[in-house]
Design an enzyme around this catalytic site. Structure first.
Site, mmCIF file in Angstrom:
data_model
loop_
_atom_site.group_PDB
_atom_site.id
_atom_site.type_symbol
_atom_site.label_atom_id
_atom_site.label_comp_id
_atom_site.label_asym_id
_atom_site.label_seq_id
_atom_site.Cartn_x
_atom_site.Cartn_y
_atom_site.Cartn_z
ATOM 1 N N SER A 37 0.773 -1.289 0.193
ATOM 2 C CA SER A 37 -0.011 0.034 -0.023
ATOM 3 C C SER A 37 0.885 1.234 0.014
ATOM 4 C CB SER A 37 -0.972 -0.119 1.206
ATOM 5 O OG SER A 37 -1.877 -0.913 1.151
ATOM 6 N N HIS A 68 -3.250 1.381 -4.726
ATOM 7 C CA HIS A 68 -2.629 0.321 -5.497
ATOM 8 C C HIS A 68 -3.109 0.469 -7.054
ATOM 9 C CE1 HIS A 68 -1.402 -2.834 -2.281
ATOM 10 N NE2 HIS A 68 -2.453 -2.103 -1.767
ATOM 11 N N HIS A 90 -5.775 -8.902 -2.363
ATOM 12 C CA HIS A 90 -5.919 -9.192 -0.983
ATOM 13 C C HIS A 90 -7.014 -9.923 -0.715
ATOM 14 C CE1 HIS A 90 -3.837 -5.069 -1.053
ATOM 15 N NE2 HIS A 90 -3.228 -5.527 0.090
ATOM 16 N N TYR A 92 -9.099 -9.855 1.806
ATOM 17 C CA TYR A 92 -9.974 -8.959 2.196
ATOM 18 C C TYR A 92 -11.063 -8.260 1.115
ATOM 19 C CZ TYR A 92 -7.020 -4.806 1.591
ATOM 20 O OH TYR A 92 -6.175 -4.041 1.191
ATOM 21 N N GLU A 93 -10.266 -8.203 -0.258
ATOM 22 C CA GLU A 93 -11.085 -7.733 -1.620
ATOM 23 C C GLU A 93 -12.172 -8.889 -1.868
ATOM 24 O OE1 GLU A 93 -8.594 -5.462 -4.310
ATOM 25 O OE2 GLU A 93 -7.166 -6.781 -3.223
ATOM 26 N N ALA A 120 2.675 -2.615 4.152
ATOM 27 C CA ALA A 120 2.634 -1.753 5.373
ATOM 28 C C ALA A 120 2.120 -2.429 6.392
ATOM 29 C CB ALA A 120 1.482 -0.353 4.741
ATOM 30 N N MET A 223 -2.154 -7.440 6.377
ATOM 31 C CA MET A 223 -3.459 -7.961 5.843
ATOM 32 C C MET A 223 -2.732 -8.464 4.502
ATOM 33 S SD MET A 223 -6.049 -5.080 6.333
ATOM 34 C CE MET A 223 -6.339 -4.213 7.777
ATOM 35 N N SER A 224 -1.689 -9.033 4.233
ATOM 36 C CA SER A 224 -1.105 -9.351 3.095
ATOM 37 C C SER A 224 0.088 -10.386 3.311
ATOM 38 C CB SER A 224 -0.825 -8.164 1.969
ATOM 39 O OG SER A 224 0.457 -7.429 2.777
ATOM 40 N N ASN A 247 1.929 2.575 11.250
ATOM 41 C CA ASN A 247 1.187 3.013 12.643
ATOM 42 C C ASN A 247 1.532 2.176 13.935
ATOM 43 O OD1 ASN A 247 -0.460 1.147 10.715
ATOM 44 N ND2 ASN A 247 -1.708 0.776 12.684
ATOM 45 N N HIS A 261 -6.592 3.905 7.180
ATOM 46 C CA HIS A 261 -6.086 3.589 6.000
ATOM 47 C C HIS A 261 -5.004 5.068 5.496
ATOM 48 C CE1 HIS A 261 -5.002 1.691 2.552
ATOM 49 N NE2 HIS A 261 -5.341 2.525 1.762
HETATM 50 N N1 HPA Z 1 -3.210 -3.630 11.164
HETATM 51 C C1 HPA Z 1 -3.331 -4.250 10.085
HETATM 52 N N2 HPA Z 1 -2.847 -4.171 8.812
HETATM 53 C C2 HPA Z 1 -2.350 -2.977 8.784
HETATM 54 C C3 HPA Z 1 -2.032 -2.276 9.791
HETATM 55 C C4 HPA Z 1 -2.552 -2.480 11.061
HETATM 56 O O1 HPA Z 1 -2.612 -1.724 12.063
HETATM 57 N N3 HPA Z 1 -1.467 -1.152 9.371
HETATM 58 C C5 HPA Z 1 -1.059 -1.245 8.101
HETATM 59 N N4 HPA Z 1 -1.793 -2.239 7.666
#
Ligand code: HPA
Length: 286
Positions: A37, A68, A90, A92-93, A120, A223-224, A247, A261
């Site tokens: 991302s 993306h 992903h 989740y998509e 990320a 998530m990837s 983060n 996001h």
């Molecule tokens: N959690 C899950 N996926 C992420 C995060 C997170 O805090 N930051 C970026 N992708």
């Protein structure tokens, strides 16, 4: 139930995609880079580029997430023939896990030997700061615990063995090379290493979930990446991975912080140049 894992596509589907691409590219890539991302800028560093929108490539999945771009970029990075995925797929998509990993088997058939993954991720390790770059030295495959492993189903022996080893998934020589590169590029102060844990998303973690992940030994969560790495190792690719800590995961019920996001994309922007420098120098020295 619809076909899962390795039953989802036939060997010939991957072959058809690879043949279509091979007929249209001048140089055969040895390195594939999957951009996470907000990290798609890596593809801009390639020269003598040929790009294909995912929607134009036979059998290729389409990407939908913001940040993306959705194209495959072939070219040279520091003299090395590469292919970059600008935008990944992903779970989740709504893609099944075999579709998420479809490109990796195509890369293998194109002659790729090394896969570099970037993503990320949220920082779980209390020593990590936002903007740190973590070399992935191991992973926890949470969707795999729930039966979502891309290698479930009839094994395709032409790609790899039924029961592949995963304790050596991340290449130690490339990690050592990256440590040297980071020193040389003045990035050692924010280069970390750790365990990446994949959850399917799209929700960020609750406080209780984050505490569990930390207890289990995860340093970062995202998530990837893990499905792609599993499939890459199955077909014998060497793997190197970087997580950009975008983060800090919320661990405290009194915290006013909320994962989002926008923050992920802003941190990616802030570190994208450093990440590009590190990856391109690594590829140069490989
Ligand atoms: N959690 C899950 N996926 C992420 C995060 C997170 O805090 N930051 C970026 N992708």
């Amino acid at each position: 139930m619809s076909a899962i894992g390795q039953d989802r596509y036939k060997y010939e589907d991957y072959e058809a995609t690879a043949e279509w691409l091979l007929a249209r590219i001048q140089i055969q890539p040895k390195v594939a880079i999957i951009c996470g991302s907000g990290l798609g800028g890596l593809a801009d560093l390639l020269i003598n580029k040929t790009s294909f929108a995912y929607k134009d490539i036979p059998n290729f999945p389409h990407s939908t997430v913001q940040g993306h771009a959705g194209q495959l970029v072939f070219g040279e990075l520091k003299g090395k023939p590469c292919v970059c995925m600008q935008g990944r797929f992903h779970f989740y998509e709504g893609h099944d896990i075999a579709t998420v990993t479809y490109p990796v088997r195509v890369f293998h058939l194109l002659g790729v030997e090394t896969l570099i993954v970037t993503n990320a991720a949220g920082g779980l390790n209390s020593k990590f700061k936002v903007g740190d770059i973590m070399m992935i030295i191991d992973h926890i495959n949470f969707p795999g615990f729930a039966g979502q492993n891309p290698l479930c189903g009839q094994n395709e022996e032409r790609f790899g063995v039924r029961f592949p080893c995963m304790s050596d998934a991340y290449d130690k020589d490339l990690a050592e090379l990256m440590r040297q590169v980071a020193k040389e590029q003045d990035c050692a102060s924010f280069l970390r290493q750790g365990v990446y844990c994949m959850l399917p998303g799209p929700t960020y973690e609750t406080v209780a979930e984050s505490k569990i992940l930390q207890l289990l030994g995860a340093d970062a969560v995202g998530m990837s990446t893990v499905p792609e790495v599993v499939v890459a190792r199955h077909c014998g690719l060497r793997v190197f991975g970087l997580s950009l800590i975008t983060n800090k995961v919320v661990m405290d019920y009194n915290s006013k912080e909320c994962a989002n996001h926008q923050e992920v994309l802003e941190t990616s922007d802030m570190r994208t140049v450093d990440l590009q420098r590190l990856v391109s120098r690594l590829v140069e020295k490989m």
